[in-house]
Each structure stands twice: as C-alpha cells, then as structure tokens.
Design an enzyme around this catalytic site. Sequence first.
Site, PDB file in Angstrom:
ATOM      1  N   GLY A 101       0.845  -1.185   0.000  1.00  0.00           N
ATOM      2  CA  GLY A 101       0.000   0.000   0.000  1.00  0.00           C
ATOM      3  C   GLY A 101       0.882   1.237   0.000  1.00  0.00           C
ATOM      4  O   GLY A 101       0.617   2.213   0.706  1.00  0.00           O
ATOM      5  N   GLY A 136      -0.370   4.950  -1.090  1.00  0.00           N
ATOM      6  CA  GLY A 136      -1.322   5.658  -0.237  1.00  0.00           C
ATOM      7  C   GLY A 136      -0.624   6.724   0.590  1.00  0.00           C
ATOM      8  O   GLY A 136       0.615   6.762   0.679  1.00  0.00           O
ATOM      9  N   THR A 137      -1.409   7.587   1.195  1.00  0.00           N
ATOM     10  CA  THR A 137      -0.855   8.691   1.985  1.00  0.00           C
ATOM     11  C   THR A 137       0.080   8.189   3.076  1.00  0.00           C
ATOM     12  O   THR A 137       1.176   8.711   3.263  1.00  0.00           O
ATOM     13  CB  THR A 137      -1.997   9.516   2.610  1.00  0.00           C
ATOM     14  OG1 THR A 137      -2.834  10.014   1.575  1.00  0.00           O
ATOM     15  CG2 THR A 137      -1.446  10.680   3.418  1.00  0.00           C
ATOM     16  N   ARG A 179     -10.498   6.856   5.503  1.00  0.00           N
ATOM     17  CA  ARG A 179     -11.565   7.340   6.367  1.00  0.00           C
ATOM     18  C   ARG A 179     -11.961   8.743   5.935  1.00  0.00           C
ATOM     19  O   ARG A 179     -11.122   9.636   5.830  1.00  0.00           O
ATOM     20  CB  ARG A 179     -11.084   7.350   7.822  1.00  0.00           C
ATOM     21  CG  ARG A 179     -12.158   7.685   8.841  1.00  0.00           C
ATOM     22  CD  ARG A 179     -11.782   7.181  10.216  1.00  0.00           C
ATOM     23  NE  ARG A 179     -10.539   7.733  10.698  1.00  0.00           N
ATOM     24  CZ  ARG A 179     -10.454   8.620  11.696  1.00  0.00           C
ATOM     25  NH1 ARG A 179     -11.534   9.049  12.286  1.00  0.00           N
ATOM     26  NH2 ARG A 179      -9.291   9.048  12.102  1.00  0.00           N
ATOM     27  N   ARG A 211     -13.643   4.825  12.538  1.00  0.00           N
ATOM     28  CA  ARG A 211     -12.715   3.798  12.057  1.00  0.00           C
ATOM     29  C   ARG A 211     -13.409   2.447  11.880  1.00  0.00           C
ATOM     30  O   ARG A 211     -13.064   1.663  10.997  1.00  0.00           O
ATOM     31  CB  ARG A 211     -11.549   3.649  13.033  1.00  0.00           C
ATOM     32  CG  ARG A 211     -10.566   4.815  13.021  1.00  0.00           C
ATOM     33  CD  ARG A 211      -9.412   4.569  13.988  1.00  0.00           C
ATOM     34  NE  ARG A 211      -8.480   5.688  13.998  1.00  0.00           N
ATOM     35  CZ  ARG A 211      -8.590   6.739  14.792  1.00  0.00           C
ATOM     36  NH1 ARG A 211      -9.609   6.824  15.624  1.00  0.00           N
ATOM     37  NH2 ARG A 211      -7.704   7.705  14.756  1.00  0.00           N
ATOM     38  N   ASN A 267     -11.925  -3.194   4.459  1.00  0.00           N
ATOM     39  CA  ASN A 267     -10.491  -3.250   4.690  1.00  0.00           C
ATOM     40  C   ASN A 267     -10.026  -4.628   5.135  1.00  0.00           C
ATOM     41  O   ASN A 267      -8.894  -5.038   4.870  1.00  0.00           O
ATOM     42  CB  ASN A 267     -10.070  -2.188   5.708  1.00  0.00           C
ATOM     43  CG  ASN A 267      -9.909  -0.821   5.075  1.00  0.00           C
ATOM     44  OD1 ASN A 267      -9.965  -0.685   3.856  1.00  0.00           O
ATOM     45  ND2 ASN A 267      -9.725   0.200   5.888  1.00  0.00           N
ATOM     46  N   HIS A 306      -7.674   1.872  19.306  1.00  0.00           N
ATOM     47  CA  HIS A 306      -7.228   3.061  18.578  1.00  0.00           C
ATOM     48  C   HIS A 306      -8.468   3.642  17.916  1.00  0.00           C
ATOM     49  O   HIS A 306      -8.782   3.373  16.760  1.00  0.00           O
ATOM     50  CB  HIS A 306      -6.181   2.689  17.522  1.00  0.00           C
ATOM     51  CG  HIS A 306      -5.754   3.855  16.676  1.00  0.00           C
ATOM     52  ND1 HIS A 306      -5.288   5.036  17.208  1.00  0.00           N
ATOM     53  CD2 HIS A 306      -5.744   4.022  15.323  1.00  0.00           C
ATOM     54  CE1 HIS A 306      -4.991   5.867  16.236  1.00  0.00           C
ATOM     55  NE2 HIS A 306      -5.278   5.288  15.075  1.00  0.00           N
TER      56      HIS A 306
END
Length: 315
Positions: A8, A11-12, A85, A91, A98, A178
Amino acid sequence: MAKVSILGSTGTIGKNVAFTLARMDTVDEIVMFSRPQSLNRVKGETYDIYDALAARDIDCKLTPTCDFNEIRGSDIVLIAAGIHREPGMNRLDLAIPNAKIVQCYAKKVAEYSPDSIILVATNPVDVMTTIALESSGFDKMRVIGVGNHLDSLRLKNYFSRKVNINSSEVHTRVVGEHGNHMVPLLSSTSIGGIPLKYFHYPDLNVRALVEQLKNAGNTIISKKGATEYGPAFAISNLISMMITDSHKVLTVSCYLEGEVEGVENVSLGVPAVTSKKGIAMIVPVHMNDFEKKAFLDAAEVVRDTTDKVKKSLNI
C-alpha cells in the site's frame, strides 16, 4: 541488512512511511509494493525520495514493484493498504472492506516472507491485527498493530505544549482501542517525574486534552483531508525501534490471551517490549477502576466488531 516492505505504498500513509523511514537511515532496503495499475506512480515516488535522500547522503535502496517475490527476506512487512476514512466516518465503519484487503495481503506475506514480522496500519487497526494474525497463521508475537502508539505520542505532545515543558519530561500512555474507546492512563501519567494528580499548573484542563486526543484524527481529516505526518512518523519510529532491537516499551495492538486485565481473544493497544523478533513481552499494567472498566468496554466493542468481520469473511 534490514529490509522493510510496504504494502500500500502509494497511499498517503505508505509513501510517507517510506520517506520518513528512509530518512532515519536504519533500513537498507524498502520495497514499495503497489497494485500493477499504480506501478508508475510508485516508481515516481521512489525517484522523488531518492532526490531527497541525496541531500542527506543517505544510501537506502528503494524497490518499486507489484511482484510479491520482491518482499522475500523482509524483516518487517507493513500492511498500510485500505480505503480511507472520510470526515465524520468512524474507524469501525471501514472494518469489512479493509478486512478483505488485509486478509489477502496477510496470506501473501505468509507465502512469500514467512519469517517476517507483520505490522498492521490499516484501520480499524485493532480489528485488522486479528484478521492479519488469523489469515497469516503467524505466532501472535509477530503480528503487531500500530495501535495506540500514535495516540500516546499525541497525548505526550499535548501535555508538553500545554505546560510548556520538554516532551521528554512527559510520561504517559494510551491503551485500549485506537479509536473512540481509547483509554488514557492518567493514573500513571507523570510530568517531570511528578504524578499528574500532584502536578499543579494554571488552566491545565486534562479532560479537554483527552477530548482533543479522541477527536485528533477527525479534526485533521476535516481540515486537510487526511492524517499523514503523525502516523507516518509513529509507524517509522516503531519500525526503527524493532529493527535496532531497542527493547523499548511501546503501546501497540497485540492479540491478548489474558495478559492484561484478563482480557482474551481480542487485539488491543497495550504496553509491549518491542524487539527485532517482534513482541518480546506484553507488559502487565496497573489501572484504576475507571480505566479498567473503560479497557474492558473497549475489549467488548472491538471483539464484537472483529467477530462480525470474521463471520463476513468466513474465518
């Protein structure tokens, strides 16, 4: 020779982890894995990172690829792939889509890099840690979620900035989920070696800081669209601590079998000794009655979601 693979990587979070980790100069090779349709993009990311590293005289090999064979021999494989998100989204809303991605990648890691440590960053990370564990078949000490490491760093930073003191003087920890059911361990928090309950500072509103912490992700996403620097540094820091065999106690998501408050069959953020082999030890922690109840509530919420996700995936 330390090797880290990022699944991944366009991705950011993935690309920022690659850049931040490379700058730390503790890893020899970073494999930036992407889907075939994103391969050119990930190649571009590596070229850009190489240019930055040149200014620091850092030699770190970056391998852009869509071939799972390239992750062979990895010390750590980071799973950072998944849908993002959106503002206002919890989340836990991300769980089922996911989980399908994490399940697939965890199986691939088991096939191509069976001796590695799996580090999970995909949200909801506590649920995804269990999915990665059961999908890979790895020992639980080698499947770790980023968990509350970032939350703990954030709370440490909030106290530091509020009382205008060096962050190294703040010792605090966040456990549990989290997410909305995170549990700041205020009963064991200290500033300058002084327990928080005895630390007097004008206008120190601890409750407001905790609310700020719980809303941190949504606040950043609502203003700039995504969290990137904080998570990337927290993840890179965690990877670096394991690669260097630091044996530091960090708050990460681990699959519990009664080690903390008797909680079983769920992954939650707890203090753990990190090493180059993964988790060396899950650290028992003292909680007051309020914290213990909140921790048990978090376990129930995450376990319930995990069970629903597993049922959807036929695990």
